[in-house]
Design a protein around this motif. Structure first.
Motif, PDB file in Angstrom:
ATOM      1  N   LEU A  68      -2.252  -0.305 -41.294  1.00 20.38           N
ATOM      2  CA  LEU A  68      -3.510   0.445 -41.346  1.00 20.38           C
ATOM      3  C   LEU A  68      -4.025   0.603 -39.920  1.00 20.38           C
ATOM      4  O   LEU A  68      -4.841  -0.180 -39.434  1.00 20.38           O
ATOM      5  N   THR A  69      -3.526   1.627 -39.244  1.00 17.77           N
ATOM      6  CA  THR A  69      -3.823   1.801 -37.829  1.00 17.77           C
ATOM      7  C   THR A  69      -5.120   2.544 -37.576  1.00 17.77           C
ATOM      8  O   THR A  69      -5.581   2.605 -36.440  1.00 17.77           O
ATOM      9  N   ARG A  70      -5.711   3.144 -38.601  1.00 19.55           N
ATOM     10  CA  ARG A  70      -6.961   3.872 -38.435  1.00 19.55           C
ATOM     11  C   ARG A  70      -8.045   3.197 -39.267  1.00 19.55           C
ATOM     12  O   ARG A  70      -7.914   3.078 -40.494  1.00 19.55           O
ATOM     13  N   LEU A  71      -9.092   2.737 -38.613  1.00 19.67           N
ATOM     14  CA  LEU A  71     -10.195   2.065 -39.284  1.00 19.67           C
ATOM     15  C   LEU A  71     -11.481   2.840 -39.029  1.00 19.67           C
ATOM     16  O   LEU A  71     -11.714   3.331 -37.920  1.00 19.67           O
ATOM     17  N   ARG A  72     -12.326   2.930 -40.053  1.00 15.46           N
ATOM     18  CA  ARG A  72     -13.593   3.651 -39.915  1.00 15.46           C
ATOM     19  C   ARG A  72     -14.592   3.100 -40.920  1.00 15.46           C
ATOM     20  O   ARG A  72     -14.213   2.743 -42.043  1.00 15.46           O
ATOM     21  N   GLU A  73     -15.855   3.040 -40.487  1.00 14.87           N
ATOM     22  CA  GLU A  73     -16.929   2.564 -41.362  1.00 14.87           C
ATOM     23  C   GLU A  73     -17.707   3.730 -41.942  1.00 14.87           C
ATOM     24  O   GLU A  73     -17.900   4.753 -41.292  1.00 14.87           O
ATOM     25  N   TYR A  74     -18.170   3.531 -43.193  1.00 11.98           N
ATOM     26  CA  TYR A  74     -19.016   4.506 -43.857  1.00 11.98           C
ATOM     27  C   TYR A  74     -20.203   3.774 -44.483  1.00 11.98           C
ATOM     28  O   TYR A  74     -20.016   2.749 -45.154  1.00 11.98           O
ATOM     29  N   ARG A  75     -21.382   4.315 -44.254  1.00 14.87           N
ATOM     30  CA  ARG A  75     -22.580   3.729 -44.858  1.00 14.87           C
ATOM     31  C   ARG A  75     -22.584   3.994 -46.364  1.00 14.87           C
ATOM     32  O   ARG A  75     -22.272   5.102 -46.815  1.00 14.87           O
ATOM     33  N   VAL A  76     -22.960   3.011 -47.133  1.00 19.00           N
ATOM     34  CA  VAL A  76     -23.074   3.137 -48.582  1.00 19.00           C
ATOM     35  C   VAL A  76     -24.373   2.476 -49.019  1.00 19.00           C
ATOM     36  O   VAL A  76     -24.966   1.670 -48.297  1.00 19.00           O
ATOM     37  N   ASP A  77     -24.821   2.821 -50.220  1.00 21.25           N
ATOM     38  CA  ASP A  77     -26.032   2.233 -50.772  1.00 21.25           C
ATOM     39  C   ASP A  77     -25.749   1.004 -51.624  1.00 21.25           C
ATOM     40  O   ASP A  77     -26.592   0.117 -51.756  1.00 21.25           O
ATOM     41  N   ASP A  78     -24.544   0.956 -52.214  1.00 17.54           N
ATOM     42  CA  ASP A  78     -24.221  -0.123 -53.148  1.00 17.54           C
ATOM     43  C   ASP A  78     -22.779  -0.551 -52.932  1.00 17.54           C
ATOM     44  O   ASP A  78     -21.876   0.289 -52.823  1.00 17.54           O
ATOM     45  N   LEU A  79     -22.550  -1.870 -52.877  1.00 15.17           N
ATOM     46  CA  LEU A  79     -21.209  -2.419 -52.704  1.00 15.17           C
ATOM     47  C   LEU A  79     -20.674  -3.068 -53.966  1.00 15.17           C
ATOM     48  O   LEU A  79     -19.631  -3.721 -53.929  1.00 15.17           O
ATOM     49  N   SER A  80     -21.360  -2.883 -55.074  1.00  8.64           N
ATOM     50  CA  SER A  80     -20.983  -3.593 -56.293  1.00  8.64           C
ATOM     51  C   SER A  80     -19.621  -3.168 -56.825  1.00  8.64           C
ATOM     52  O   SER A  80     -18.919  -3.967 -57.451  1.00  8.64           O
ATOM     53  N   ASP A  81     -19.228  -1.910 -56.600  1.00  4.44           N
ATOM     54  CA  ASP A  81     -17.952  -1.422 -57.135  1.00  4.44           C
ATOM     55  C   ASP A  81     -16.839  -1.451 -56.099  1.00  4.44           C
ATOM     56  O   ASP A  81     -15.796  -0.825 -56.295  1.00  4.44           O
ATOM     57  N   LEU A  82     -17.031  -2.177 -54.981  1.00  3.08           N
ATOM     58  CA  LEU A  82     -16.038  -2.228 -53.917  1.00  3.08           C
ATOM     59  C   LEU A  82     -15.651  -3.670 -53.636  1.00  3.08           C
ATOM     60  O   LEU A  82     -16.508  -4.557 -53.616  1.00  3.08           O
ATOM     61  N   THR A  83     -14.354  -3.895 -53.398  1.00  3.80           N
ATOM     62  CA  THR A  83     -13.843  -5.213 -53.041  1.00  3.80           C
ATOM     63  C   THR A  83     -12.819  -5.047 -51.914  1.00  3.80           C
ATOM     64  O   THR A  83     -12.185  -3.992 -51.784  1.00  3.80           O
ATOM     65  N   VAL A  84     -12.658  -6.083 -51.101  1.00  2.00           N
ATOM     66  CA  VAL A  84     -11.682  -6.044 -50.013  1.00  2.00           C
ATOM     67  C   VAL A  84     -10.276  -5.943 -50.602  1.00  2.00           C
ATOM     68  O   VAL A  84      -9.909  -6.687 -51.511  1.00  2.00           O
ATOM     69  N   GLY A  85      -9.491  -5.014 -50.099  1.00  2.85           N
ATOM     70  CA  GLY A  85      -8.154  -4.760 -50.599  1.00  2.85           C
ATOM     71  C   GLY A  85      -8.081  -3.662 -51.636  1.00  2.85           C
ATOM     72  O   GLY A  85      -6.989  -3.270 -52.036  1.00  2.85           O
ATOM     73  N   GLN A  86      -9.224  -3.146 -52.075  1.00  2.00           N
ATOM     74  CA  GLN A  86      -9.237  -2.102 -53.092  1.00  2.00           C
ATOM     75  C   GLN A  86      -8.673  -0.804 -52.529  1.00  2.00           C
ATOM     76  O   GLN A  86      -8.918  -0.438 -51.379  1.00  2.00           O
ATOM     77  N   GLU A  87      -7.923  -0.087 -53.349  1.00  3.59           N
ATOM     78  CA  GLU A  87      -7.340   1.196 -52.954  1.00  3.59           C
ATOM     79  C   GLU A  87      -8.232   2.332 -53.428  1.00  3.59           C
ATOM     80  O   GLU A  87      -8.625   2.382 -54.592  1.00  3.59           O
ATOM     81  N   LEU A  88      -8.553   3.246 -52.505  1.00  5.96           N
ATOM     82  CA  LEU A  88      -9.372   4.415 -52.816  1.00  5.96           C
ATOM     83  C   LEU A  88      -8.508   5.658 -52.676  1.00  5.96           C
ATOM     84  O   LEU A  88      -7.775   5.812 -51.701  1.00  5.96           O
TER      85      LEU A  88
END
Length: 272
Positions: free
Chosen positions: A80-100
């Motif tokens: 994973l050579t490209r990393l980027r942050e995105y602002r969100v309002d809720d993290l309840s449906d996200l976990t580390v390692g999850q595929e989008l």
């Protein structure tokens, strides 16, 4: 839900939507992205998600490798050579390692696309800033593309900072707003957005949801498989081109000293 994803530009083609309207679209391979870090207000002071995408860069520096190892994302087949942050309002449906995947976007909505524009090198004022140039008559035989005056002599007696002049053109971060999502192909991780997006073919892009509301009625087009495969093949050829050049240079460098000497002797005899 995330507000954006990372992908790469594949190319451009033409689609006809359900009403028969022709739309020139940019094809973007969007994802899959993987959640590499979650930003929380308690620890970081804001809420955001960091996503990773296996871009064209082949190597990771030591800080990146340590970061991915901490999050447990260093064992993926493609780095994973490209990393980027995105602002969100809720993290309840996200976990580390999850595929989008690209199916988080729907046809008929609008997105903003950010990428690094193509570099044009050094350019003059006419090309870079669309200056009109000097007069074509009244003895002005050499001022057709000249910038003209860049400031007064006594007052202010200097050139203001930021004055539009000749210089390096392109290769800057550029964002195109409110591009319509014409179609989505989840099986190939492709999104088709109307209009052009910055950057060259295979360039890394960031796609975010726009503020403009979605269309009330929209029928997505049928995606021609043959045309899509042709665009993907062209993108793959662009990525493999440097490797082909490197392979040729490697073959030339692997010649033995005896072979090099023999070729030199043959050239000298032919010249004689």
């Amino acid at each position: 839900m995330t507000t954006g994803m990372i992908g790469r530009k594949v190319g451009m083609m033409r689609l006809y939507d359900g009403s028969g309207r022709s739309r020139g679209v940019s094809v973007i391979e969007l994802g899959p992205n993987y959640v590499t870090q979650l930003r929380t207000p308690e620890r970081d002071g804001y809420t955001a998600v960091q996503l990773g995408f296996p871009g064209a860069r082949k190597r990771l520096n030591r800080p990146q490798r340590g970061h991915l190892k901490t999050s447990g994302m260093d064992n993926r087949p493609a780095a994973l050579t490209r990393l980027r942050e995105y602002r969100v309002d809720d993290l309840s449906d996200l976990t580390v390692g999850q595929e989008l995947r690209v199916d988080r976007f729907t046809p008929g909505t609008f997105v903003d696309v950010t990428a690094t524009s193509k570099g044009k090198g050094f350019a003059g004022g006419v090309k870079r800033h669309h200056f009109a140039g000097g007069p074509k008559t009244h003895g002005q035989s050499d001022r057709h593309r000249a910038p003209g005056s860049i400031g007064s002599g006594t007052t202010p007696g200097r050139v203001y900072k930021g004055l539009r002049m000749a210089g390096h053109m392109g290769s800057v971060t550029s964002t195109v707003l409110n591009l319509l999502v014409v179609a989505v192909d989840p099986s190939r991780n492709l999104i088709f957005v109307e209009g052009s997006v910055p950057g060259p073919r295979t360039g890394i892009v960031s796609v975010q949801g726009a503020r403009r509301p979605a269309l009330k009625s929209y029928s997505p087009p049928e995606i021609p498989a043959a045309a899509v495969e042709a665009e993907l093949a062209a993108a793959e050829a662009v990525e493999e081109e440097p490797e082909a050049v490197e392979a040729v240079e490697t073959e030339e460098s692997n010649e033995t000293p005896e072979a090099v000497e023999a070729s030199a002797d043959g050239q000298s005899e032919a010249q004689a």
